[in-house]
Every structure is written in structure tokens, then in C-alpha cells.
Design a protein around this motif. Structure first.
Motif, PDB file in Angstrom:
ATOM      1  N   TYR A  15       0.715  -1.202   0.210  1.00 35.96           N
ATOM      2  CA  TYR A  15      -0.024   0.127   0.031  1.00 35.96           C
ATOM      3  C   TYR A  15       0.891   1.003   0.166  1.00 35.96           C
ATOM      4  O   TYR A  15       1.907   1.273   0.690  1.00 35.96           O
ATOM      5  N   THR A  48      -4.042 -11.478   7.092  1.00 34.38           N
ATOM      6  CA  THR A  48      -3.889  -9.933   7.202  1.00 34.38           C
ATOM      7  C   THR A  48      -4.729  -9.358   8.337  1.00 34.38           C
ATOM      8  O   THR A  48      -4.060  -8.512   9.147  1.00 34.38           O
ATOM      9  N   ALA A  49      -5.841  -9.816   8.566  1.00 35.39           N
ATOM     10  CA  ALA A  49      -6.641  -9.147   9.534  1.00 35.39           C
ATOM     11  C   ALA A  49      -6.176  -9.200  10.785  1.00 35.39           C
ATOM     12  O   ALA A  49      -6.069  -8.321  11.444  1.00 35.39           O
ATOM     13  N   ARG A  50      -5.611 -10.645  11.300  1.00 36.37           N
ATOM     14  CA  ARG A  50      -5.205 -10.657  12.546  1.00 36.37           C
ATOM     15  C   ARG A  50      -3.917 -10.158  12.772  1.00 36.37           C
ATOM     16  O   ARG A  50      -3.410  -9.686  13.682  1.00 36.37           O
ATOM     17  N   ARG A  51      -2.858 -10.282  11.912  1.00 34.19           N
ATOM     18  CA  ARG A  51      -1.677  -9.650  11.853  1.00 34.19           C
ATOM     19  C   ARG A  51      -1.485  -8.375  11.583  1.00 34.19           C
ATOM     20  O   ARG A  51      -0.484  -7.523  12.180  1.00 34.19           O
ATOM     21  N   GLY A  52      -2.434  -7.814  10.934  1.00 34.27           N
ATOM     22  CA  GLY A  52      -2.347  -6.205  10.615  1.00 34.27           C
ATOM     23  C   GLY A  52      -1.460  -5.846   9.421  1.00 34.27           C
ATOM     24  O   GLY A  52      -0.926  -6.692   8.709  1.00 34.27           O
ATOM     25  N   TYR A  53      -1.020  -4.659   9.557  1.00 37.48           N
ATOM     26  CA  TYR A  53      -0.198  -4.031   8.584  1.00 37.48           C
ATOM     27  C   TYR A  53       0.938  -3.532   9.161  1.00 37.48           C
ATOM     28  O   TYR A  53       0.899  -2.984  10.315  1.00 37.48           O
ATOM     29  N   PHE A  76       4.081  -0.815   8.611  1.00 31.93           N
ATOM     30  CA  PHE A  76       4.462   0.668   7.978  1.00 31.93           C
ATOM     31  C   PHE A  76       5.880   0.888   7.990  1.00 31.93           C
ATOM     32  O   PHE A  76       6.378   0.657   8.833  1.00 31.93           O
TER      33      PHE A  76
END
Lengths: 115, 116
Positions: B33, B100-105, B107
Motif C-alpha cells: 500500500y 492479514t486481519a489478525r496480523r495487521g499491517y 508501515f
């Protein structure tokens, strides 16, 4: 269009007091994230909330999610100076038919802890 | 694991010039992203890649912004020509294909662009 609103936007806190930051969002979702950002730095993940009633705690911070009310709260217990930063909530509109795995952020809450 | 790498950290250009930013995501992360964070605001998604394909570029000002992720790994974001209102921090983030939802993002540190 998903809208994410945080309040307050500015929070001046006294040490050892308790405070709450609110995050409201406009569409159905059960994926909500809290991040911390220090000045000039990137975003640090604090909490991942993935279900109604989810509660996560780390040190003096506790986050919760009420998907029915479309509301998440970040509660600060006995604030200390180290908590001074900007806090963002972000929502993934997973259950609303929108594209998933992307985040819409609130404007952030600038938190300052004073002695 | 190594984090999301971005360069440069800072860039100052004059309006109407062009600029490019580079991002190398966490190894194995399929989704990348680019976010734009204007001072005092939350990050806004510009473009989302899944491997080397664009998933969402609905908020990318396509008359001046372009992005690519040719080999499905690193990515570049370009602005040409830059305007004063493009002054912001450009954040790159990545996430794994599964969980993805559980581990997140995650940056990166961002590139701070100042257009004068």
C-alpha cells in the motif's frame, strides 16, 4: 464512503489520570486497528480488534470494540508522559461489501501528558 | 524480520518538478500500500497492490501520480508534476496474503516530501 471519526482530536492529560479516546465509524465492520505515531515517526501497531466485544490490553492502554454501536474506545489508565503521541484508529470495511484488507483512518488524537 | 524499507527519508523539490519514492516491503508480503499523510491528518490510501496487480487506485490522482510494482516485490510511487498541496509524508505498508486481519499491517518510516 466509510467515515471514521475520532474524538477528541486534542487531549491534554494530567499524569495519573484516566482518559478515553472514542472512534466512531459509519459502516459495518469487525476489523478495527489502533496505531500510535510519535512526531516524525511512522505508525506503530497497538491493537487489532476483530470481533464484537473484543478487548485488548497492553500496559496502561486498553482498547475495545462494539460493532453494533460502530464504536471503539482506547482507554488510558494513570497516564504517564511516555504516552504522549498521536493515536489513530483505522477501520477495514470488511463486512460492508467494500474492498477488504485496506484501512480508512481517523484524523488522529494528539495526546499530551503533563506533569 | 526486516521491516518495510523506504527511501529517501526526505525530499525537497520545487513545484512542477518530478519526484519518485521507493518501497521494499517485508519479504513474502503479497499486498503493498501507498498512503499519503498530510500534516495533522490521518493517512489516506492512494493505491493498493496485490502481487504486481492494482487492487484499488480509486484515490490516486492519476493525472500526476503513478505507481508500479513490476515484479511483485518493491514498488515506486512517482509524482509529475508536483504541486504545493502534495507536501506530505508518503507511507508504504505491506501485509501478508494470509492472516492479514489478525496480523495487521506494517508501515515503513515514510518519505517526507516538501514542495516549494
Amino acid at each position: 464512503e466509510l467515515k471514521v471519526e475520532q474524538n477528541p482530536l486534542f487531549l491534554s492529560m494530567q499524569e495519573e489520570k484516566n482518559y478515553t479516546i472514542y472512534c466512531n465509524y459509519s459502516t459495518t465492520s469487525d476489523r478495527l486497528y489502533w496505531y500510535r505515531q510519535d512526531p516524525g515517526k511512522s505508525l506503530e501497531s497497538l491493537f487489532v480488534l476483530l470481533s464484537n466485544g473484543a478487548v485488548k490490553q497492553e500496559g496502561r492502554l486498553m482498547a475495545s470494540l462494539d460493532t453494533k454501536a460502530r464504536l471503539s474506545t482506547l482507554h488510558i489508565t494513570a497516564a504517564v508522559h511516555d504516552l504522549s503521541a498521536t493515536y489513530f484508529c483505522a477501520v477495514d470495511p470488511f463486512n460492508s461489501g467494500g474492498s477488504n484488507y485496506k484501512l480508512t483512518f481517523g484524523k488522529g488524537t494528539l495526546l499530551t501528558v503533563n506533569p | 524480520e526486516a521491516g518495510v524499507a523506504q527511501s529517501p527519508r526526505y525530499k525537497i523539490i520545487e513545484k512542477r518538478q518530478s519526484v519518485a519514492f521507493w518501497c521494499n516491503p517485508i519479504s513474502g508480503h503479497a499486498t503493498l500500500y501507498w498512503y499519503q499523510q498530510i500534516l495533522g491528518q490521518g493517512p489516506k490510501l492512494l493505491i493498493q497492490f496485490q502481487n504486481n496487480g492494482v487492487v484499488d487506485d480509486s484515490q490516486l490522482p492519476k493525472d500526476r501520480f503513478s505507481a508500479e510494482r513490476l515484479k511483485g516485490v518493491d514498488s515506486t510511487l512517482k509524482i509529475q508534476p508536483a504541486k504545493l498541496e502534495d507536501s506530505a509524508v508518503y507511507l508504504c505498508a505491506s501485509s501478508a496474503k494470509s492472516g492479514t486481519a489478525r496480523r495487521g499491517y506494517t508501515f515503513g518510516s515514510g518519505t517526507r516530501l516538501t514542495v516549494v
